[in-house]
Design a protein around this motif. Structure first.
Motif, PDB file in Angstrom:
ATOM      1  N   UNK A 106       0.847  -1.198   0.000  1.00  7.00           N
ATOM      2  CA  UNK A 106       0.000   0.000   0.000  1.00  7.00           C
ATOM      3  C   UNK A 106       0.878   1.241   0.000  1.00  7.00           C
ATOM      4  N   UNK A 107       0.409   2.287  -0.674  1.00 12.24           N
ATOM      5  CA  UNK A 107       1.157   3.546  -0.784  1.00 12.24           C
ATOM      6  C   UNK A 107       0.401   4.648  -0.057  1.00 12.24           C
ATOM      7  N   UNK A 108       1.123   5.425   0.748  1.00 13.92           N
ATOM      8  CA  UNK A 108       0.531   6.571   1.436  1.00 13.92           C
ATOM      9  C   UNK A 108       1.375   7.809   1.165  1.00 13.92           C
ATOM     10  N   UNK A 109       0.700   8.899   0.821  1.00 12.48           N
ATOM     11  CA  UNK A 109       1.353  10.186   0.608  1.00 12.48           C
ATOM     12  C   UNK A 109       1.084  11.039   1.843  1.00 12.48           C
ATOM     13  N   UNK A 110       2.133  11.535   2.480  1.00 14.56           N
ATOM     14  CA  UNK A 110       1.986  12.362   3.669  1.00 14.56           C
ATOM     15  C   UNK A 110       2.135  13.805   3.233  1.00 14.56           C
ATOM     16  N   UNK A 111       1.051  14.553   3.233  1.00 18.62           N
ATOM     17  CA  UNK A 111       1.098  15.875   2.618  1.00 18.62           C
ATOM     18  C   UNK A 111      -0.110  16.720   2.983  1.00 18.62           C
ATOM     19  N   UNK A 155      -4.218  15.734  -5.096  1.00 20.93           N
ATOM     20  CA  UNK A 155      -4.935  15.417  -6.340  1.00 20.93           C
ATOM     21  C   UNK A 155      -4.271  14.250  -7.067  1.00 20.93           C
ATOM     22  N   UNK A 156      -2.944  14.254  -7.096  1.00 19.01           N
ATOM     23  CA  UNK A 156      -2.214  13.187  -7.783  1.00 19.01           C
ATOM     24  C   UNK A 156      -2.383  11.857  -7.050  1.00 19.01           C
ATOM     25  N   UNK A 157      -2.334  11.895  -5.724  1.00 19.69           N
ATOM     26  CA  UNK A 157      -2.533  10.669  -4.940  1.00 19.69           C
ATOM     27  C   UNK A 157      -3.911  10.074  -5.208  1.00 19.69           C
ATOM     28  N   UNK A 176      -3.382   6.169  -0.643  1.00 24.35           N
ATOM     29  CA  UNK A 176      -3.877   6.739   0.614  1.00 24.35           C
ATOM     30  C   UNK A 176      -3.215   8.087   0.879  1.00 24.35           C
ATOM     31  N   UNK A 177      -3.943   8.976   1.521  1.00 25.82           N
ATOM     32  CA  UNK A 177      -3.418  10.285   1.912  1.00 25.82           C
ATOM     33  C   UNK A 177      -3.413  10.370   3.430  1.00 25.82           C
ATOM     34  N   UNK A 178      -2.240  10.676   3.985  1.00 25.20           N
ATOM     35  CA  UNK A 178      -2.123  10.948   5.413  1.00 25.20           C
ATOM     36  C   UNK A 178      -1.913  12.447   5.550  1.00 25.20           C
TER      37      UNK A 178
END
Length: 217
Positions: A48-53, A60-62, A68-70
């Motif tokens: 799984x991939x999470x973007x912390x931002x 938007x790209x995530x 996932x967005x954190x």
């Protein structure tokens, strides 16, 4: 879980200020992040991939890639973002994490698979930046085996921290992951390297022959 911290892209790549204006640096950062996430999106067996931002372009790209967005509401530093995300992973029962930056546009699936193949049952895998100073990938099991502290000279401290755990630590030299774009010389290497990533096509629009280009975007 793969963790990618993304700070505000509106202020990205200050070390390129001598050759690119801020709008162009932002476009470069956005393009490199697109390359990284697109590569992850093609990896069929990825974790799984999470973007912390909190950056709106990154969010938007995530979402485009269904990652996932954190939320990183403090937006202080990559170190703080990864510490927060690591605690989140622990709370979700995630047993290992792979931290990579969003500015390694030559990343490829083969190298990512090499990291997982080399990963010990407990311990770490570290991939240094091309200059040997930074850390461009850090895999840990357990997820919080040792704290990550990012900066221009993070590799040696990370290696020392990993060894201090008395767990196996594998160091891999992976040229695609190793090239991060922090200074004008990196930009020339990106343009001259084989490949057709978005970031490479963008960099090839600029005159990098003497590393004193004027921004034209």
């Amino acid at each position: 879980m793969i963790l990618i911290p993304v700070k505000s892209l509106a202020n990205a790549k200050q070390r390129l200020a001598s050759v690119l204006d801020q709008p162009t640096r932002t476009k470069l950062a956005e393009t490199m992040l697109f390359d990284v996430l697109e590569t992850l999106g093609t990896w069929a067996s990825r974790p799984e991939v999470s973007i912390i931002t909190s950056d709106q372009f990154a969010i938007k790209l995530a979402r485009r890639f269904e990652f996932q967005i954190i939320a990183d509401n403090t937006n202080r530093s990559e170190t703080d973002a990864i510490e927060m995300a690591t605690h989140f992973c622990e709370s979700q029962g995630v047993d290992c994490t792979l931290v990579i930056p969003g500015d390694i546009p030559l990343i490829n699936v083969s190298e990512l698979e090499q990291i997982l193949e080399a990963a010990p049952d407990e311990g770490s895998v570290l991939v240094p930046a091309a200059d040997g100073r930074g850390t461009n990938a850090a895999w840990r099991r357990p997820a919080a085996l040792f704290p990550l502290r990012f900066g221009n000279d993070s590799f040696k401290p990370h290696l020392a921290a990993a060894r201090a755990t008395e767990k196996p630590c594998v160091v891999l030299s992976l040229p695609g992951i190793a090239l991060d774009i922090d200074d004008p010389f990196d930009l020339r290497q990106l343009a001259e390297a084989p490949g057709e990533t978005r970031a490479q096509r963008l960099a090839r629009q600029w005159d990098l022959t003497d590393l004193s280009l004027a921004a034209n975007e």
